[in-house]
Design a protein around this motif. Structure first.
Motif, PDB file in Angstrom:
ATOM      1  N   PRO A  35       0.830  -1.209   0.000  1.00  0.00           N
ATOM      2  CA  PRO A  35       0.000   0.000   0.000  1.00  0.00           C
ATOM      3  C   PRO A  35       0.863   1.257   0.000  1.00  0.00           C
ATOM      4  CG  PRO A  35      -0.472  -1.469   1.883  1.00  0.00           C
ATOM      5  CD  PRO A  35       0.848  -1.865   1.306  1.00  0.00           C
ATOM      6  N   ALA A  36       0.170   2.370  -0.165  1.00  0.00           N
ATOM      7  CA  ALA A  36       0.814   3.669   0.003  1.00  0.00           C
ATOM      8  C   ALA A  36      -0.191   4.615   0.646  1.00  0.00           C
ATOM      9  CB  ALA A  36       1.274   4.237  -1.338  1.00  0.00           C
ATOM     10  N   THR A  37       0.262   5.277   1.702  1.00  0.00           N
ATOM     11  CA  THR A  37      -0.487   6.355   2.355  1.00  0.00           C
ATOM     12  C   THR A  37      -1.967   6.046   2.544  1.00  0.00           C
ATOM     13  OG1 THR A  37      -0.777   7.449   0.197  1.00  0.00           O
ATOM     14  CG2 THR A  37       1.101   8.126   1.537  1.00  0.00           C
ATOM     15  N   ASN A  67      -6.412  13.361   0.845  1.00  0.00           N
ATOM     16  CA  ASN A  67      -6.637  14.048  -0.435  1.00  0.00           C
ATOM     17  C   ASN A  67      -5.350  14.672  -0.966  1.00  0.00           C
ATOM     18  OD1 ASN A  67      -9.409  13.508  -0.766  1.00  0.00           O
ATOM     19  ND2 ASN A  67      -9.953  15.125   0.690  1.00  0.00           N
ATOM     20  N   PHE A  68      -4.509  15.141  -0.055  1.00  0.00           N
ATOM     21  CA  PHE A  68      -3.221  15.673  -0.493  1.00  0.00           C
ATOM     22  C   PHE A  68      -2.377  14.568  -1.124  1.00  0.00           C
ATOM     23  CE2 PHE A  68       1.320  16.046   0.556  1.00  0.00           C
ATOM     24  CZ  PHE A  68       1.650  17.168  -0.195  1.00  0.00           C
ATOM     25  N   TYR A  69      -2.305  13.424  -0.434  1.00  0.00           N
ATOM     26  CA  TYR A  69      -1.543  12.297  -0.978  1.00  0.00           C
ATOM     27  C   TYR A  69      -2.123  11.851  -2.322  1.00  0.00           C
ATOM     28  CZ  TYR A  69       1.014  11.555   3.430  1.00  0.00           C
ATOM     29  OH  TYR A  69       1.841  11.686   4.515  1.00  0.00           O
ATOM     30  N   ALA A  70      -3.434  11.889  -2.447  1.00  0.00           N
ATOM     31  CA  ALA A  70      -4.078  11.437  -3.681  1.00  0.00           C
ATOM     32  C   ALA A  70      -3.635  12.274  -4.875  1.00  0.00           C
ATOM     33  CB  ALA A  70      -5.591  11.493  -3.534  1.00  0.00           C
ATOM     34  N   LYS A  71      -3.452  13.555  -4.661  1.00  0.00           N
ATOM     35  CA  LYS A  71      -3.076  14.442  -5.764  1.00  0.00           C
ATOM     36  C   LYS A  71      -1.683  14.120  -6.301  1.00  0.00           C
ATOM     37  CE  LYS A  71      -6.906  16.684  -5.626  1.00  0.00           C
ATOM     38  NZ  LYS A  71      -7.904  16.434  -6.701  1.00  0.00           N
ATOM     39  N   ARG A  72      -0.895  13.369  -5.531  1.00  0.00           N
ATOM     40  CA  ARG A  72       0.446  13.005  -5.985  1.00  0.00           C
ATOM     41  C   ARG A  72       0.435  11.736  -6.831  1.00  0.00           C
ATOM     42  NH1 ARG A  72       4.383  13.069  -0.852  1.00  0.00           N
ATOM     43  NH2 ARG A  72       3.206  11.157  -0.451  1.00  0.00           N
ATOM     44  N   THR A  73      -0.731  11.103  -6.967  1.00  0.00           N
ATOM     45  CA  THR A  73      -0.809   9.840  -7.699  1.00  0.00           C
ATOM     46  C   THR A  73      -1.383  10.060  -9.097  1.00  0.00           C
ATOM     47  OG1 THR A  73      -3.053   9.254  -7.004  1.00  0.00           O
ATOM     48  CG2 THR A  73      -1.258   8.684  -5.509  1.00  0.00           C
ATOM     49  N   GLN A  81      -5.327  10.061  -8.873  1.00  0.00           N
ATOM     50  CA  GLN A  81      -5.877  11.221  -8.163  1.00  0.00           C
ATOM     51  C   GLN A  81      -6.997  10.846  -7.184  1.00  0.00           C
ATOM     52  OE1 GLN A  81      -5.069  15.002  -9.338  1.00  0.00           O
ATOM     53  NE2 GLN A  81      -3.286  13.640  -9.404  1.00  0.00           N
ATOM     54  N   GLN A  82      -6.931   9.620  -6.651  1.00  0.00           N
ATOM     55  CA  GLN A  82      -7.959   9.153  -5.719  1.00  0.00           C
ATOM     56  C   GLN A  82      -7.313   8.727  -4.401  1.00  0.00           C
ATOM     57  OE1 GLN A  82     -11.359   9.015  -6.252  1.00  0.00           O
ATOM     58  NE2 GLN A  82     -10.960  10.091  -8.169  1.00  0.00           N
ATOM     59  N   PRO A  83      -7.959   9.041  -3.256  1.00  0.00           N
ATOM     60  CA  PRO A  83      -7.423   8.579  -1.974  1.00  0.00           C
ATOM     61  C   PRO A  83      -7.390   7.054  -1.914  1.00  0.00           C
ATOM     62  CG  PRO A  83      -9.113  10.267  -1.638  1.00  0.00           C
ATOM     63  CD  PRO A  83      -9.172   9.878  -3.083  1.00  0.00           C
ATOM     64  N   GLY A  85      -1.083   4.779  -8.106  1.00  0.00           N
ATOM     65  CA  GLY A  85      -0.218   5.076  -9.242  1.00  0.00           C
ATOM     66  C   GLY A  85       0.889   6.044  -8.881  1.00  0.00           C
ATOM     67  N   LEU A  86       1.820   5.566  -8.078  1.00  0.00           N
ATOM     68  CA  LEU A  86       3.015   6.357  -7.780  1.00  0.00           C
ATOM     69  C   LEU A  86       4.114   5.940  -8.753  1.00  0.00           C
ATOM     70  CD1 LEU A  86       3.056   6.241  -3.864  1.00  0.00           C
ATOM     71  CD2 LEU A  86       2.747   8.273  -5.276  1.00  0.00           C
TER      72      LEU A  86
END
Length: 735
Positions: free
Chosen positions: A645-647, A686-692, A695-697, A728-729
């Motif tokens: 997983p991630a975040t 939501n912040f972490y999601a924007k880095r993927t 774009q989803q938590p 999707g990192l």
């Protein structure tokens, strides 16, 4: 028997204040629930009740007499009105001349079986509930209310060589007797003729089957049922010879600690032996009544005779496997007798399968269904107890319950005479009856993991809790393990509430556990893991999937440093802890010999270098390689994979409020101290999601879906793999 007497051996549940508020048909469901609430009256799924009531015909608007009778496959304890079939009495009685005029009619003929196909033509008000094969027994008796029960005390009389004589001796001329005949049209007509000849009868003992009685008032019918059962039980108790009823004691019961230690070594191996065709879940039964039987001199003789009541051997097969093992005969190389017991079981199982195949070949008809699994569903071991097997925990518990009932029947019959069982052909004709086969086919299909036993470490919160719920949805039996006892038991309680009755706290009430148990475990402590394993095996008999979601993130100091103790703790949990769990299960999985799966939880941090979490990230890198090493070591029997997983912020114990606030501060994300934990976590997620890329938590449910895939047979050809579930990192893309 017309006056209600004090009851000793059954409980009376009827409440006038409840019954008086119900319609006549609803009172039938209520009466059934009262009867089914006491297993001394009837067993799970067994027995049948009916009421003949006046209903308004939906076509003519006129009153018509309708038979409400428990439908096929129902259970009296839990039955609601929708579980009862309804038939026009006039149409049902109209089937009698149809049958009598059919060519070649008679017991166990196609003409008799074909009458079941006529019941739908008698349906009242388009009721979709299928009528049971017992419908004629209720419809052809003149009384308005009929109870047909399978009480141990009366079956003991019915399965005694002096059955007819005893019926008259115990009940007088108010209760008659009919010989064994398979339920159906012929038995219904036989009973009708008996009552026509003796109108004063209030019931009948059914040879090698059970009890049927009746009255024109439903409460009176209920009370009569209880009185008859209680009277039979009292008579048996007056004749019981204690241990001598089964010929006296031959073996002694092992002490609990020694017995459990033996079972922990035996059960996975034994499960592998009986699961050669189909996978089963086990129930261990060690109650005093079963121990008195398995330890007795007559146990082997009586077990070989098999069961009597049809409801019993449909679950327990024609007979159990009894192993004449002496726990006191040990040696230096076999200190607890396990090797000798395994040898006896191995040869016993081989012979049992041969006997069952011979039984099938000798009794089958041209149109009989194919032979079913020839392995025993009940195994009796002196000093140890009974081990029952079923397609799921519920069925193995019911199988154990039914053989407990069979033992009580044998005890009663031996106390008042000699126990007799059904002839093998009669037993076969019930077990492989085409109508029973049709009933089996009407059952809903099994869920994908209904025969699987799954350990989820970390099930108290976050991803582990979500995994437990996801796999339970597929029918899996879940051992909810967690460092927190309270959290583990809470998840187990939730699953049991949703998917079935009975929650077991591992290590207590073994036979009473349901689809989930809670267990405490510290994965850095091998003794704790072994205790959890013992609880798992005693509850279910084996293991099929091991899932570890437990992990820790220890935040570094402000200067980025981490003490040696915290470094060690991080690796102890995230790497050594996962290895400890798998390593302790390794010999069990090998002994069991069934295909299995292990799923660990690592992290995309294991392949992404960054600042501020060096201990955590390197521990997860080690965990990734642990997956590959274990996959090689445990092949080909066990597949080992992982989810990275991630975040995952929502529901994660690794994101307490202070860590969330520290991260929000680190990334200059505005927040207020007054905001709730959930609101703060949502902002960070939501912040972490924007880095993927998506774009989803990332949620625990996303991880659970991937873990379900890796644990299930959907990934049966996949091992040694780590699946990233990170939104999707691109930094974690395969290098």
């Amino acid at each position: 028997m017309s006056t209600l007497k004090e009851l000793t051996f059954v409980d009376r549940h009827w409440d006038d204040s409840v019954a008086e508020k119900l319609s006549p048909a609803e009172r039938l469901a209520y009466r059934s629930n009262c009867l089914g609430a006491d297993q001394r009256i009837t067993n799970t799924g067994g027995g049948n009740t009916s009421s003949k009531v006046l209903e308004k015909d939906p076509l003519t608007g006129e009153e018509t007499e309708v038979l409400w009778v428990k439908g096929s496959g129902g259970d009296l304890r839990t039955a609601k009105l929708e579980n009862f079939a309804s038939l026009y009495m006039s149409k049902l009685l109209g089937l009698i001349p149809v049958y009598e005029n059919a060519p070649n009619n008679g017991p166990k003929t196609p003409a008799e079986d074909n009458m079941v196909g006529q019941f739908p033509h008698c349906t009242f008000n388009l009721n979709p509930r299928a009528s049971s094969i017992d419908t004629p027994l209720h419809g052809f008796l003149p009384a308005r209310h009929v109870d047909h029960m399978h009480p141990n005390s009366v079956i003991a009389i019915a399965a005694c060589d002096r059955s007819k004589e005893l019926t008259a001796e115990i009940f007088g001329d108010e209760i008659g007797w009919v010989p064994w005949l398979r339920p159906g049209f012929e038995l219904g007509l036989m009973m009708k003729r008996e009552v026509d000849a003796n109108p004063s009868l209030k019931g009948l003992v059914m040879g090698q089957h059970g009890l049927i009685n009746w009255a024109d008032d439903d409460k009176e019918c209920y009370d009569l049922t209880l009185q008859l059962i209680d009277k039979a039980a009292a008579y048996i108790e007056s004749k019981d010879k204690g241990e001598q009823t089964f010929g006296g004691t031959k073996y002694e019961t092992l002490g609990e600690e020694k017995r459990n230690g033996l079972l922990v070594e035996l059960l996975p191996w034994l499960r592998g032996q009986v699961c050669q065709q189909n996978k089963f879940v086990g129930t261990v039964e060690t109650r005093d009544a079963i121990m008195r039987f398995v330890n007795s001199k007559d146990a082997q003789r009586l077990a070989e005779l098999g069961t009597s009541c049809p409801d019993h051997f449909l679950r327990t097969k024609i007979k159990p496997l009894y192993v004449d093992w002496d726990a006191t005969k040990t040696s230096e190389d076999d200190p607890n007798g396990l090797k000798s017991l395994q040898a006896m079981l191995e040869s016993g199982l081989e012979q049992y399968r041969k006997d069952y195949a011979a039984y099938y070949e000798a009794c089958k008809h041209d149109n009989s269904p194919a032979m079913r699994d020839p392995n025993p569903t009940v195994i009796l071991i002196p000093g140890v107890g009974m081990i029952a097997w079923g397609k799921d925990k519920s069925e193995s518990r019911v199988t154990a319950e039914f053989y407990n009932c069979a033992v009580e029947v044998m005890r009663g019959a031996e106390a008042i005479g000699n126990y007799i069982s059904l002839p093998k052909q009669e037993a076969f004709d019930i077990e492989y009856w085409l109508l029973e086969e049709a009933k089996l086919k009407r059952k809903p299909p099994e869920k994908e993991m209904s025969r699987d036993i799954v350990l989820v470490v970390g099930a108290g919160n976050g991803i582990g809790k979500e995994v437990a719920h996801r796999l339970a949805k597929e029918g899996a039996h879940i051992v909810c393990a967690d460092l927190s006892t309270e959290a583990a038991e809470k998840t187990a309680s939730e699953l049991s509430e949703i998917y079935g009755q009975g929650i077991g706290v591992a290590g207590t009430g073994i036979s009473g556990c349901g689809p989930a148990i809670g267990a405490t475990v510290d994965i850095t402590n091998r003794d704790s893991i072994r205790e959890m394993i013992q609880q798992t095996l005693l509850a279910y008999g084996g293991i099929d999937r091991v899932i570890v979601t437990a992990g820790v993130f220890v935040a570094p100091e402000r200067d980025g440093s981490l003490s040696d103790d915290k470094w060690k703790f991080t690796f102890d949990v995230n790497v050594r802890g996962s290895y400890n769990v798998v390593d302790e299960f390794r010999s069990i999985l090998k002994s069991q010999g069934l295909s299995a799966a292990v799923v660990l939880t690592t992290s995309v941090n294991g392949v992404v270098g960054k600042k501020g979490s060096v201990a955590y990230d390197t521990s997860k890198a080690a965990a990734n390689h642990l997956v590959r090493e274990l996959a090689i070591e445990m092949a080909p029997l066990v597949r080992v994979n992982a989810v990275a997983p991630a975040t995952v912020v929502a529901g994660s114990t690794m994101f307490p409020r202070d860590r969330v606030i520290a991260s929000l501060t680190k990334y200059d994300i505005e927040f207020a101290e007054s905001e709730s934990d959930e609101e703060l976590r949502d902002k960070l997620a939501n912040f972490y999601a924007k880095r993927t890329l998506t774009q989803q938590p990332i949620t625990p449910a996303d991880q659970a879906e991937a873990i379900y895939f890796l644990a299930s047979n959907k990934s049966s050809k996949t091992t040694g793999q780590i699946i990233n579930v990170d939104g999707g990192l691109h930094e974690a893309f395969l290098r």
